[in-house]
Scaffold this motif. Structure first.
Motif, PDB file in Angstrom:
ATOM      1  N   ASN A  26       0.620  -1.170  -0.178  1.00  0.00           N
ATOM      2  CA  ASN A  26       0.113   0.333   0.399  1.00  0.00           C
ATOM      3  C   ASN A  26       1.027   1.186   0.042  1.00  0.00           C
ATOM      4  OD1 ASN A  26      -2.159  -1.422  -0.124  1.00  0.00           O
ATOM      5  ND2 ASN A  26      -2.557  -1.369   2.389  1.00  0.00           N
ATOM      6  N   SER A  27       2.028   0.892   0.119  1.00  0.00           N
ATOM      7  CA  SER A  27       2.908   2.066   0.629  1.00  0.00           C
ATOM      8  C   SER A  27       3.901   2.517  -0.375  1.00  0.00           C
ATOM      9  CB  SER A  27       3.490   1.894   2.370  1.00  0.00           C
ATOM     10  OG  SER A  27       4.619   2.934   2.495  1.00  0.00           O
ATOM     11  N   VAL A  28       3.881   3.505  -0.988  1.00  0.00           N
ATOM     12  CA  VAL A  28       5.617   3.457  -1.971  1.00  0.00           C
ATOM     13  C   VAL A  28       6.909   2.822  -1.399  1.00  0.00           C
ATOM     14  CG1 VAL A  28       6.842   4.978  -3.340  1.00  0.00           C
ATOM     15  CG2 VAL A  28       4.367   4.795  -3.356  1.00  0.00           C
ATOM     16  N   GLY A  29       7.048   3.347   0.253  1.00  0.00           N
ATOM     17  CA  GLY A  29       8.127   3.592   0.235  1.00  0.00           C
ATOM     18  C   GLY A  29       8.197   2.083   1.197  1.00  0.00           C
ATOM     19  N   GLU A  30       7.418   1.443   1.774  1.00  0.00           N
ATOM     20  CA  GLU A  30       7.923  -0.186   1.652  1.00  0.00           C
ATOM     21  C   GLU A  30       8.290  -0.422   0.598  1.00  0.00           C
ATOM     22  OE1 GLU A  30       4.602  -2.014   4.437  1.00  0.00           O
ATOM     23  OE2 GLU A  30       3.890   0.068   4.221  1.00  0.00           O
ATOM     24  N   ALA A  31       7.339  -0.154  -0.681  1.00  0.00           N
ATOM     25  CA  ALA A  31       8.312  -1.350  -1.841  1.00  0.00           C
ATOM     26  C   ALA A  31       8.855  -0.463  -1.828  1.00  0.00           C
ATOM     27  CB  ALA A  31       6.190  -0.655  -3.027  1.00  0.00           C
ATOM     28  N   LEU A  32       9.309   0.387  -2.040  1.00  0.00           N
ATOM     29  CA  LEU A  32      10.827   0.970  -2.375  1.00  0.00           C
ATOM     30  C   LEU A  32      11.847   0.100  -1.364  1.00  0.00           C
ATOM     31  CD1 LEU A  32      10.499   4.812  -3.383  1.00  0.00           C
ATOM     32  CD2 LEU A  32      10.835   2.491  -4.939  1.00  0.00           C
ATOM     33  N   SER A  33      11.609   0.475  -0.226  1.00  0.00           N
ATOM     34  CA  SER A  33      13.029  -0.473   0.501  1.00  0.00           C
ATOM     35  C   SER A  33      13.079  -1.641   0.869  1.00  0.00           C
ATOM     36  CB  SER A  33      12.408  -0.175   1.823  1.00  0.00           C
ATOM     37  OG  SER A  33      13.147  -1.572   3.330  1.00  0.00           O
ATOM     38  N   ASP A  34      11.581  -2.935   0.539  1.00  0.00           N
ATOM     39  CA  ASP A  34      12.018  -4.486  -0.109  1.00  0.00           C
ATOM     40  C   ASP A  34      12.931  -4.152  -1.976  1.00  0.00           C
ATOM     41  OD1 ASP A  34      11.008  -4.861   2.143  1.00  0.00           O
ATOM     42  OD2 ASP A  34       9.702  -5.678   1.218  1.00  0.00           O
ATOM     43  N   PHE A  35      12.921  -3.006  -2.488  1.00  0.00           N
ATOM     44  CA  PHE A  35      13.320  -3.275  -4.126  1.00  0.00           C
ATOM     45  C   PHE A  35      14.376  -2.758  -3.757  1.00  0.00           C
ATOM     46  CE2 PHE A  35      14.951  -0.577  -7.129  1.00  0.00           C
ATOM     47  CZ  PHE A  35      15.155  -1.087  -8.135  1.00  0.00           C
ATOM     48  N   ASP A  36      15.460  -2.242  -2.606  1.00  0.00           N
ATOM     49  CA  ASP A  36      16.650  -1.900  -2.050  1.00  0.00           C
ATOM     50  C   ASP A  36      16.987  -3.331  -1.748  1.00  0.00           C
ATOM     51  OD1 ASP A  36      18.632   0.124  -2.391  1.00  0.00           O
ATOM     52  OD2 ASP A  36      18.371  -0.023  -0.137  1.00  0.00           O
ATOM     53  N   ASP A  37      16.234  -3.964  -0.978  1.00  0.00           N
ATOM     54  CA  ASP A  37      16.474  -4.835  -0.727  1.00  0.00           C
ATOM     55  C   ASP A  37      17.203  -5.537  -1.314  1.00  0.00           C
ATOM     56  OD1 ASP A  37      17.188  -3.739   2.296  1.00  0.00           O
ATOM     57  OD2 ASP A  37      15.154  -4.251   2.457  1.00  0.00           O
ATOM     58  N   TRP A  38      15.959  -6.569  -2.087  1.00  0.00           N
ATOM     59  CA  TRP A  38      16.328  -7.615  -2.966  1.00  0.00           C
ATOM     60  C   TRP A  38      17.089  -6.727  -3.938  1.00  0.00           C
ATOM     61  CZ3 TRP A  38      10.653  -8.137  -3.227  1.00  0.00           C
ATOM     62  CH2 TRP A  38       9.963  -8.940  -2.018  1.00  0.00           C
ATOM     63  N   THR A  39      17.295  -5.677  -4.223  1.00  0.00           N
ATOM     64  CA  THR A  39      19.105  -5.467  -5.456  1.00  0.00           C
ATOM     65  C   THR A  39      20.359  -5.492  -4.937  1.00  0.00           C
ATOM     66  OG1 THR A  39      16.974  -3.873  -6.507  1.00  0.00           O
ATOM     67  CG2 THR A  39      19.417  -3.131  -6.911  1.00  0.00           C
ATOM     68  N   LEU A  40      19.789  -5.420  -3.467  1.00  0.00           N
ATOM     69  CA  LEU A  40      21.150  -5.902  -2.861  1.00  0.00           C
ATOM     70  C   LEU A  40      21.900  -6.546  -2.731  1.00  0.00           C
ATOM     71  CD1 LEU A  40      21.590  -3.287  -0.248  1.00  0.00           C
ATOM     72  CD2 LEU A  40      22.826  -3.259  -1.715  1.00  0.00           C
ATOM     73  N   ASP A  41      20.631  -8.070  -2.865  1.00  0.00           N
ATOM     74  CA  ASP A  41      20.589  -9.477  -2.441  1.00  0.00           C
ATOM     75  C   ASP A  41      21.261 -10.833  -4.257  1.00  0.00           C
ATOM     76  OD1 ASP A  41      20.823 -11.537  -2.215  1.00  0.00           O
ATOM     77  OD2 ASP A  41      18.749 -11.725  -1.494  1.00  0.00           O
ATOM     78  N   THR A  42      22.830  -9.407  -4.683  1.00  0.00           N
ATOM     79  CA  THR A  42      22.847 -10.283  -5.929  1.00  0.00           C
ATOM     80  C   THR A  42      23.431 -11.842  -5.967  1.00  0.00           C
ATOM     81  OG1 THR A  42      24.926  -9.512  -5.317  1.00  0.00           O
ATOM     82  CG2 THR A  42      23.272  -7.677  -6.813  1.00  0.00           C
ATOM     83  N   GLY A  43      22.804 -12.514  -4.582  1.00  0.00           N
ATOM     84  CA  GLY A  43      24.018 -13.879  -4.649  1.00  0.00           C
ATOM     85  C   GLY A  43      22.673 -14.421  -4.589  1.00  0.00           C
ATOM     86  N   SER A  44      21.332 -14.004  -4.797  1.00  0.00           N
ATOM     87  CA  SER A  44      19.818 -15.072  -4.716  1.00  0.00           C
ATOM     88  C   SER A  44      19.065 -14.324  -6.026  1.00  0.00           C
ATOM     89  CB  SER A  44      19.401 -15.576  -3.646  1.00  0.00           C
ATOM     90  OG  SER A  44      19.290 -14.202  -2.569  1.00  0.00           O
ATOM     91  N   ILE A  45      18.745 -13.075  -6.199  1.00  0.00           N
ATOM     92  CA  ILE A  45      18.176 -12.075  -6.657  1.00  0.00           C
ATOM     93  C   ILE A  45      19.131 -11.877  -8.494  1.00  0.00           C
ATOM     94  CG2 ILE A  45      16.876 -10.068  -7.199  1.00  0.00           C
ATOM     95  CD1 ILE A  45      15.112 -12.293  -4.912  1.00  0.00           C
ATOM     96  N   ALA A  46      18.601 -12.396  -9.315  1.00  0.00           N
ATOM     97  CA  ALA A  46      19.192 -11.415 -10.173  1.00  0.00           C
ATOM     98  C   ALA A  46      17.878 -10.620 -10.536  1.00  0.00           C
ATOM     99  CB  ALA A  46      18.046 -13.273 -11.553  1.00  0.00           C
ATOM    100  N   SER A  47      16.825 -10.032 -10.729  1.00  0.00           N
ATOM    101  CA  SER A  47      16.115  -8.606 -11.161  1.00  0.00           C
ATOM    102  C   SER A  47      15.738  -8.459 -10.095  1.00  0.00           C
ATOM    103  CB  SER A  47      16.038  -8.844 -12.671  1.00  0.00           C
ATOM    104  OG  SER A  47      14.813 -10.078 -12.888  1.00  0.00           O
ATOM    105  N   CYS A  48      15.048  -7.326 -10.121  1.00  0.00           N
ATOM    106  CA  CYS A  48      13.640  -6.849  -9.501  1.00  0.00           C
ATOM    107  C   CYS A  48      13.377  -5.970 -10.122  1.00  0.00           C
ATOM    108  CB  CYS A  48      14.324  -6.116  -7.811  1.00  0.00           C
ATOM    109  SG  CYS A  48      13.108  -5.996  -6.851  1.00  0.00           S
ATOM    110  N   GLU A  49      11.611  -5.258 -10.113  1.00  0.00           N
ATOM    111  CA  GLU A  49      11.260  -4.434 -10.616  1.00  0.00           C
ATOM    112  C   GLU A  49       9.869  -3.924  -9.232  1.00  0.00           C
ATOM    113  OE1 GLU A  49      10.447  -5.816 -15.313  1.00  0.00           O
ATOM    114  OE2 GLU A  49       8.943  -7.040 -13.710  1.00  0.00           O
ATOM    115  N   VAL A  50       9.750  -3.104  -9.732  1.00  0.00           N
ATOM    116  CA  VAL A  50       8.109  -1.229  -8.888  1.00  0.00           C
ATOM    117  C   VAL A  50       7.240  -1.303 -10.106  1.00  0.00           C
ATOM    118  CG1 VAL A  50       7.575   0.169  -7.792  1.00  0.00           C
ATOM    119  CG2 VAL A  50      10.299  -0.912  -7.285  1.00  0.00           C
TER     120      VAL A  50
END
Length: 105
Positions: A26-50
């Motif tokens: 529901n919140s842009v801030g929460e979504a961006l926070s998780d997007f940032d976390d998953w972008t940092l996780d290059t070991g297991s996440i290939a790509s991420c989108e909002v």
């Protein structure tokens, strides 16, 4: 996504799995926070989108944020090159809200 078109979605595509993980917010801030976390996780996440209403607002691959509506909407953004960064992603919230209002709606 069809069931909740007015939600903001973050889609993370794992490296070793075929099915991406969809999370709604529901919140842009929460979504961006998780997007940032998953972008940092290059070991297991290939790509991420909002996503909002099927439009990719931000995209990351291999730990770098580029492309998508973010790059088209704000070509001269100096924050995008600093991402992923938990303090810098906060600067994206206002811009993403403007994209939703101007670009998507």
């Amino acid at each position: 996504m069809k069931d909740n078109p007015n939600k903001i979605w973050v889609v993370a595509s794992p490296k070793r799995a075929r099915n991406p993980e969809y999370s709604q917010y529901n919140s842009v801030g929460e979504a961006l926070s998780d997007f940032d976390d998953w972008t940092l996780d290059t070991g297991s996440i290939a790509s991420c989108e909002v996503l909002y209403r099927g439009i990719t607002l931000m995209h990351s691959a291999k730990g770098k944020v580029s492309g998508a509506a973010c790059e088209k909407y704000n070509k001269d953004c100096n924050v995008r090159s600093k991402l992923p960064n938990s303090s810098e992603i906060l600067n994206c919230e206002e811009c993403v809200k403007k994209m939703i209002e101007n670009y998507v709606l």
